[in-house]
Write a protein that holds these residues in place. Structure first.
Motif, short mmCIF file in Angstrom:
data_model
loop_
_atom_site.label_atom_id
_atom_site.label_comp_id
_atom_site.label_asym_id
_atom_site.label_seq_id
_atom_site.Cartn_x
_atom_site.Cartn_y
_atom_site.Cartn_z
N TYR A 148 12.57 3.29 3.89
CA TYR A 148 13.11 2.06 3.99
C TYR A 148 12.79 1.18 4.88
N ASN A 149 12.67 1.74 6.31
CA ASN A 149 11.81 0.72 7.40
C ASN A 149 10.57 0.32 7.15
N GLU A 150 9.79 1.05 6.65
CA GLU A 150 8.23 0.88 6.29
C GLU A 150 8.41 -0.23 5.18
N PHE A 151 9.05 -0.02 4.23
CA PHE A 151 9.23 -0.69 2.96
C PHE A 151 9.87 -2.45 3.48
N ARG A 152 10.61 -2.65 4.39
CA ARG A 152 11.18 -3.83 4.91
C ARG A 152 9.97 -4.45 5.65
N PRO A 203 0.68 -1.22 0.03
CA PRO A 203 -0.09 0.07 0.04
C PRO A 203 1.01 1.37 0.07
N PRO A 204 0.29 2.32 -0.40
CA PRO A 204 0.96 3.65 -0.38
C PRO A 204 1.56 3.89 1.15
N SER A 205 2.85 4.54 1.16
CA SER A 205 3.29 5.02 2.53
C SER A 205 2.21 5.52 3.43
N THR A 206 2.40 5.35 4.62
CA THR A 206 1.58 5.92 5.61
C THR A 206 2.44 6.82 6.47
N SER A 207 3.64 7.03 5.95
CA SER A 207 4.68 7.88 6.83
C SER A 207 4.15 9.49 6.86
N SER A 208 4.37 10.18 7.98
CA SER A 208 4.02 11.27 8.22
C SER A 208 4.77 12.52 7.91
N TYR A 209 5.88 12.24 7.30
CA TYR A 209 7.02 13.13 6.85
C TYR A 209 6.46 13.80 5.69
N GLY A 210 6.86 15.07 5.56
CA GLY A 210 6.52 15.71 4.20
C GLY A 210 7.46 15.25 3.11
N LEU A 211 7.08 15.98 1.86
CA LEU A 211 7.91 15.71 0.61
C LEU A 211 9.19 16.19 0.54
N LEU A 212 9.44 17.26 1.50
CA LEU A 212 10.96 17.91 1.56
C LEU A 212 11.51 17.50 3.06
N GLU A 213 11.16 16.50 3.70
CA GLU A 213 11.49 16.25 4.87
C GLU A 213 12.39 14.97 4.90
N PRO A 214 13.88 14.90 5.08
CA PRO A 214 14.59 16.22 4.79
C PRO A 214 14.53 16.51 3.35
N GLU A 242 13.19 5.85 10.84
CA GLU A 242 11.99 5.96 10.15
C GLU A 242 11.91 6.60 8.76
N LYS A 243 13.02 7.83 9.21
CA LYS A 243 12.89 8.84 7.90
C LYS A 243 13.81 8.43 6.56
N LEU A 244 14.46 7.25 6.94
CA LEU A 244 15.64 7.25 5.98
C LEU A 244 14.85 6.84 4.53
N ASP A 245 15.25 7.18 3.56
CA ASP A 245 14.58 7.21 2.14
C ASP A 245 15.12 5.94 1.80
N LEU A 246 14.20 5.30 0.90
CA LEU A 246 14.34 3.67 0.45
C LEU A 246 15.73 3.76 -0.47
N GLN A 247 15.91 4.63 -1.23
CA GLN A 247 17.06 4.48 -2.14
C GLN A 247 18.14 4.62 -1.45
N VAL A 248 18.33 5.53 -0.39
CA VAL A 248 19.44 5.70 0.39
C VAL A 248 19.75 4.12 1.24
N GLY A 249 18.71 3.91 1.73
CA GLY A 249 18.76 2.64 2.49
C GLY A 249 19.08 1.50 1.80
N LEU A 250 18.87 1.43 0.52
CA LEU A 250 19.09 0.17 -0.27
C LEU A 250 20.64 0.26 -0.69
N GLN A 251 21.35 1.48 -0.87
CA GLN A 251 22.56 1.61 -1.28
C GLN A 251 23.51 1.78 0.21
#
Length: 483
Positions: free
Chosen positions: A318-322, A111-122, A355-364
């Motif tokens: 990243y964490n929600e993805f896992r 499902p689409p992310s349920t994260s409360s972080y904004g599009l520019l955070e960070p 929990e803020k960690l972006d997926l692409q950064v986490g994968l790399q």
């Protein structure tokens, strides 16, 4: 059931809500997978046991990580009337004439992310500049060459392209890092959200392409110094400037070089490793193309844009993805990597909030299994989707016959084991002269794989991935191109 309740404390607390939705059999299978995950042992097991683990995990992903978006409005059709692939992808699925066709909804793995972080955070540009931007070129050694890289590029660009909105977004680099950014700001179109008219996933994205395998072009990548090294068949090496190879004029230039010279050149160049601080600098000031292949008016910072696009399209961090892949999430940066420099950089950008960690950064950043060019998390998605693509495609299942491929074509496919066989069929003198390696996806001047007398089912799994799983999937694709 009482036994499962007794074992529930064994499950990671952040995965219990996922297990609660499973059937009794799937719950049992999850316990097996979760036990092996806690030991971090599946890739060190004998192949036959590791394959059982992956088979169970793949079954669970097929049950819980293939989400259809929108209504299914297609019709059954007579497959004998369509003995070939269509340009728009219709009449490719065995029983539905529209699934996977151009202009249909892209499916989701969760499902689409349920994260409360904004599009520019960070801020995406901060993430790109501090964690992705290349410091020095890091290659894969002799493991993979630019042919393998081009294959991946081909799939991404040929299969998936989200429909864009007419509204433009502008991203401006924060003042504290703007001096080091190739672009201080850039504009691009939003991804268009389309109503699915479904109560479950209310909005989705339309694919302007079709994800079925088909004949198309192969894209090329460049090294850090913005040159593509071209080696002609007499052994002379030259450097072609990047600006001569991009866009429509670049396509024309490459077409004059010829297939043989391109293969030799790409085969002898190692591709970049999928790791932090290795994003090509020239791609941070890139003239992108529209769907018709025409240059767009505004250059873009692709590293920044990729971070923003994942967030905009509801891709889980990243964490929600896992968690959605039934994998154990991280609780601190040391769970992700043991590289002190990386941990310090992650802390600078994301603080202590994993929990803020972006997926692409986490994968790399993720510690890689020995022999793997991609992370374990990415591999599990590969495990699901690579096989799903074959199962859902009638040209690899019900229509995989001589009537569709011709007798000679089917013979070629069935007798071909590696990409090296495919290339050798078309350029026998080239492979004899230029290729010493065992796999055409390795750097061509590397040593061949030494003989191994240990039975296949007793070997470590990572070797099977490198020399069997990945080459076979690539051969299937390339055979459809060169036949």
């Amino acid at each position: 059931m009482a036994c499962f309740l007794f074992l529930s404390p064994f499950i990671h607390p952040q995965l219990q809500h996922i297990v609660a939705k499973m059937t009794l059999l799937d719950t049992l299978l999850f316990y097996v997978v979760h036990f092996v995950d806690k030991l971090e042992a599946w890739h060190r097991l004998p192949v036959i046991i590791g394959a059982v683990y992956l088979g169970i995990r793949r079954h669970l992903h097929q049950r819980y990580n293939l989400l259809h978006v929108g209504e299914i409005n297609g019709q059954r059709y007579n497959t004998e009337e369509f003995a070939h692939r269509t340009a728009d992808g219709t009449c490719n699925h065995p029983s539905d004439d529209t699934i996977g066709s151009q202009g249909t909804f892209l499916g989701r793995n969760m499902p689409p992310s349920t994260s409360s972080y904004g599009l520019l955070e960070p801020h995406p540009t901060v993430v790109a500049s501090k964690l992705l931007a290349r410091k020095k070129f890091i290659d894969n050694g002799k493991q993979f060459n630019m042919i393998a890289c081009s294959w991946i590029q081909f799939m991404i660009h040929d299969w998936v392209d989200h429909l864009e909105d007419t509204e433009q977004i502008e991203i401006r680099a924060p003042d504290e890092i703007s001096s080091g950014c190739p672009l201080k700001s850039f504009k691009f179109f939003k991804t268009k959200k389309v109503s699915t008219e479904s109560p479950h996933l209310k909005n989705g994205s339309l694919n302007t392409r079709t994800p079925w395998w088909k004949q198309h072009c192969i894209y090329f990548s460049l090294q850090e110094d913005d040159k593509l090294y071209m080696t002609n068949c007499s052994g002379y090496e030259s450097r072609v400037p990047m600006w001569e190879l991009v866009g429509i004029e670049g396509d024309r230039k490459l077409s004059t070089i010829g297939m043989e010279q391109m293969l030799v050149s790409l085969g002898h160049q190692a591709c970049g490793a999928l790791t932090l601080w290795n994003y090509p600098s020239w791609m941070r000031n890139l003239v992108a193309h529209d769907i018709n292949g025409e240059d767009r008016p505004d250059p873009v910072d692709m590293a920044t844009l990729e971070i923003y696009r994942d967030r905009e399209r509801g891709v889980a961090r990243y964490n929600e993805f896992r968690r959605n892949l039934m994998m154990i999430p991280i609780s601190k940066w040391e769970d992700l990597t043991d590289d002190d420099e990386v941990i310090e950089a992650l802390h600078e950008v994301y603080g202590e909030d994993v929990e803020k960690l972006d997926l692409q950064v986490g994968l790399q950043a993720e510690k890689k299994i020995k022999g793997f060019a991609i992370s374990e998390t990415a591999f599990f998605i590969f495990l699901l989707i690579a096989s799903r693509r074959l199962e859902a495609d009638r040209f690899f299942t019900s229509n995989f016959n001589s009537k569709t491929y011709t007798k000679k074509g089917l013979e070629w496919v069935n007798k071909t084991e590696t990409l090296k066989d495919v290339i050798d069929r078309h350029f026998p003198e080239m492979t004899k002269k230029w290729m010493t390696c065992s796999s055409a996806f390795s750097v061509w001047d590397s040593m061949p794989t030494p003989a191994n007398y240990i039975p296949l089912y007793l070997r470590p799994f990572h070797l099977i991935f490198i020399y069997l799983v990945l080459p076979i999937s690539m051969v299937i694709w390339l055979s459809t191109i060169l036949l």
